[in-house]
Write a protein that holds these residues in place. Structure first.
Motif, PDB file in Angstrom:
ATOM      1  N   ILE A  85       0.874  -1.173   0.000  1.00  0.00           N
ATOM      2  CA  ILE A  85       0.000   0.000   0.000  1.00  0.00           C
ATOM      3  C   ILE A  85       0.910   1.222   0.000  1.00  0.00           C
ATOM      4  O   ILE A  85       1.526   1.563   1.006  1.00  0.00           O
ATOM      5  CB  ILE A  85      -0.963   0.024   1.222  1.00  0.00           C
ATOM      6  CG1 ILE A  85      -1.671  -1.344   1.394  1.00  0.00           C
ATOM      7  CG2 ILE A  85      -1.969   1.171   1.076  1.00  0.00           C
ATOM      8  CD1 ILE A  85      -2.540  -1.784   0.218  1.00  0.00           C
ATOM      9  N   GLY A  86       1.020   1.849  -1.170  1.00  0.00           N
ATOM     10  CA  GLY A  86       1.934   2.982  -1.337  1.00  0.00           C
ATOM     11  C   GLY A  86       1.211   4.314  -1.183  1.00  0.00           C
ATOM     12  O   GLY A  86      -0.009   4.373  -1.061  1.00  0.00           O
ATOM     13  N   GLY A 112       1.869  13.870   5.243  1.00  0.00           N
ATOM     14  CA  GLY A 112       0.564  13.542   5.831  1.00  0.00           C
ATOM     15  C   GLY A 112       0.084  12.184   5.359  1.00  0.00           C
ATOM     16  O   GLY A 112      -0.464  11.390   6.141  1.00  0.00           O
ATOM     17  N   CYS A 113       0.315  11.905   4.090  1.00  0.00           N
ATOM     18  CA  CYS A 113      -0.079  10.616   3.516  1.00  0.00           C
ATOM     19  C   CYS A 113       0.733   9.492   4.171  1.00  0.00           C
ATOM     20  O   CYS A 113       0.183   8.472   4.608  1.00  0.00           O
ATOM     21  CB  CYS A 113       0.164  10.681   2.017  1.00  0.00           C
ATOM     22  SG  CYS A 113       0.089   9.129   1.170  1.00  0.00           S
ATOM     23  N   ARG A 114       2.035   9.705   4.272  1.00  0.00           N
ATOM     24  CA  ARG A 114       2.904   8.691   4.897  1.00  0.00           C
ATOM     25  C   ARG A 114       2.459   8.415   6.331  1.00  0.00           C
ATOM     26  O   ARG A 114       2.346   7.259   6.748  1.00  0.00           O
ATOM     27  CB  ARG A 114       4.349   9.186   4.897  1.00  0.00           C
ATOM     28  CG  ARG A 114       5.293   8.232   5.595  1.00  0.00           C
ATOM     29  CD  ARG A 114       6.544   8.909   6.070  1.00  0.00           C
ATOM     30  NE  ARG A 114       6.305   9.844   7.154  1.00  0.00           N
ATOM     31  CZ  ARG A 114       7.264  10.540   7.773  1.00  0.00           C
ATOM     32  NH1 ARG A 114       8.507  10.400   7.384  1.00  0.00           N
ATOM     33  NH2 ARG A 114       6.981  11.362   8.754  1.00  0.00           N
ATOM     34  N   ASP A 115       2.195   9.470   7.101  1.00  0.00           N
ATOM     35  CA  ASP A 115       1.826   9.292   8.507  1.00  0.00           C
ATOM     36  C   ASP A 115       0.509   8.534   8.642  1.00  0.00           C
ATOM     37  O   ASP A 115       0.375   7.669   9.508  1.00  0.00           O
ATOM     38  CB  ASP A 115       1.730  10.657   9.204  1.00  0.00           C
ATOM     39  CG  ASP A 115       3.101  11.318   9.315  1.00  0.00           C
ATOM     40  OD1 ASP A 115       4.120  10.614   9.118  1.00  0.00           O
ATOM     41  OD2 ASP A 115       3.156  12.539   9.579  1.00  0.00           O
ATOM     42  N   ALA A 116      -0.466   8.861   7.780  1.00  0.00           N
ATOM     43  CA  ALA A 116      -1.761   8.153   7.851  1.00  0.00           C
ATOM     44  C   ALA A 116      -1.564   6.668   7.541  1.00  0.00           C
ATOM     45  O   ALA A 116      -2.113   5.800   8.232  1.00  0.00           O
ATOM     46  CB  ALA A 116      -2.740   8.775   6.869  1.00  0.00           C
ATOM     47  N   LEU A 117      -0.753   6.363   6.519  1.00  0.00           N
ATOM     48  CA  LEU A 117      -0.517   4.953   6.157  1.00  0.00           C
ATOM     49  C   LEU A 117       0.162   4.212   7.303  1.00  0.00           C
ATOM     50  O   LEU A 117      -0.238   3.094   7.661  1.00  0.00           O
ATOM     51  CB  LEU A 117       0.349   4.866   4.890  1.00  0.00           C
ATOM     52  CG  LEU A 117      -0.299   5.331   3.583  1.00  0.00           C
ATOM     53  CD1 LEU A 117       0.719   5.336   2.456  1.00  0.00           C
ATOM     54  CD2 LEU A 117      -1.486   4.444   3.216  1.00  0.00           C
ATOM     55  N   GLY A 148       0.463   0.292  10.031  1.00  0.00           N
ATOM     56  CA  GLY A 148       1.743  -0.106  10.619  1.00  0.00           C
ATOM     57  C   GLY A 148       2.895   0.448   9.814  1.00  0.00           C
ATOM     58  O   GLY A 148       2.796   0.620   8.592  1.00  0.00           O
ATOM     59  N   GLN A 149       3.987   0.717  10.535  1.00  0.00           N
ATOM     60  CA  GLN A 149       5.153   1.314   9.877  1.00  0.00           C
ATOM     61  C   GLN A 149       5.836   0.281   8.988  1.00  0.00           C
ATOM     62  O   GLN A 149       6.160  -0.808   9.455  1.00  0.00           O
ATOM     63  CB  GLN A 149       6.119   1.791  10.957  1.00  0.00           C
ATOM     64  CG  GLN A 149       7.206   2.651  10.410  1.00  0.00           C
ATOM     65  CD  GLN A 149       7.432   3.884  11.277  1.00  0.00           C
ATOM     66  OE1 GLN A 149       6.816   4.025  12.331  1.00  0.00           O
ATOM     67  NE2 GLN A 149       8.315   4.742  10.844  1.00  0.00           N
TER      68      GLN A 149
END
Ligand SMILES: [Zn+2]
Length: 353
Positions: free
Chosen positions: A221-222, A245-250, A255-256
């Protein structure tokens, strides 16, 4: 049909595709899909064709998710041979419905780039709003001016709808992000239409549970920003909010883990030179555009993609490497012509030399 396309159609099935596959074995091909539907619709992908394509990739190539490809490159210092990557943009529910079961059946990985504000149902994708508006009306009874755009009188039918659609989309893309949303709202107002409060079923996103399930089953999921703006039309701080913001929501919802990124719309005009640096700073391992050319996967933060869908000719051309080789060949011909013309100029008696 151009000479190049005719030649490929003739020679492709007679060994041309195999030859291209061999020549391009170290040049990964990244395929790009958007919507899936059954029955098929123009420009989309249907389960019947998609299954044939996934089976072909499984039997003839080395399928990777995009993050898998980048991890391989980091580990081995080179790209894997015969690699093909399936990527799908945006995060519509139809991916889960039609594409995911096929990918799971054949155990083929893929990358799904999601717009996180869309997944959270805080917005629907703005091109869908334009599509939806055009589906609500039968005609433009009188000329309408919205900002700089004048919309002419005419019926709205299967023939004219794509023309209006292109005009409204192109106009939206020429505007800065805020102005674009304002334009679409004003357009609806002038047409006397109110947008529904919730996203209409045909434009519905996936939810976080579905994304988590797919992530556990080989689908990367990119990132694809928070609100899907053209990143060619935002300033540095807005781009930062969209990418981080997109990275943090994902990471918070799924999960990181390591991921890759996709620039919305993905054309040269949707791009600015500071973007790859931001995407790298947000720790995405790579990023893709939405067009193909001779640069292929040369720059990990500007990797080119080949369009795919129900058109099997386009699919074979993209997957085998014929499209990539075509770009290289065209450039070589152009350079040769330019150098020939340059030489002629210098040698010409009328020249200044
Ligand atoms: Zn998109």
């Amino acid at each position: 049909m151009g000479f190049f396309s005719k030649t490929i159609r003739t020679l492709g099935p007679w060994g041309g595709y195999q030859l291209a596959r061999q020549i391009c074995r170290n040049q990964p091909r990244i395929l790009m899909y958007h919507r899936f539907s059954d029955p098929p619709v123009k420009g989309g992908a249907s389960p019947q064709f998609f299954e044939q394509q996934v089976r072909h990739i499984k039997d003839n190539y080395n399928p990777f998710s995009l993050v898998g490809l980048m991890q391989y490159k980091r580990e081995h210092g080179r790209m894997p041979s015969h690699a093909v990557v399936i990527t799908v943009d945006d995060g519509y529910r139809d991916f889960y419905q039609y594409a995911y079961p096929i990918l799971k059946k054949y155990q083929v990985p893929a990358t799904l780039f999601v717009t996180t504000g869309f997944i959270e149902r805080k917005l629907w994708l703005w091109p869908d709003k334009i599509t939806w508006l055009l589906n609500q009306i039968d005609d433009i009874p009188e000329a309408i001016g919205v900002g700089d755009l004048v919309i002419t009188v005419g019926p709205i039918n299967d023939e004219t709808r794509p023309v209006y659609w292109r005009q409204w989309i192109d106009h939206s893309l020429s505007l800065h992000d805020k102005e674009k949303h304002h334009f679409i709202d004003r357009l609806a107002e002038r047409l006397g239409i109110t947008f529904p409060l919730s996203i209409p079923p045909q434009f519905e996103p996936l939810n976080w549970d579905e994304l988590a399930e797919m992530q556990d089953n080989g689908i990367e999921i990119g990132g694809h920003t928070v609100t899907h703006p053209s990143l060619g039309r935002v300033n540095d701080s807005q781009a930062r909010v969209e990418i981080f913001g997109c990275r943090d929501a994902l990471n918070e919802k799924l999960g990181q883990c390591q991921r890759t990124f996709c620039y919305p719309n993905g054309q040269p005009s949707d791009f600015q030179s500071f973007l790859p640096g931001l995407v790298r700073e947000a720790e995405f391992l790579g990023a893709v555009t939405a067009f193909s050319d001779l640069y292929g996967t040369q720059d990990p933060y500007l990797m080119r993609r080949h369009a795919s869908g129900d058109d099997m000719f386009q699919f074979f051309k993209a997957t085998s490497g014929v499209e990539f080789l075509g770009h290289k060949l065209r450039r070589r011909i152009r350079l040769r012509r330019e150098s020939f013309l340059g030489a002629t100029d210098i040698a010409s008696p009328g020249g200044n030399t």
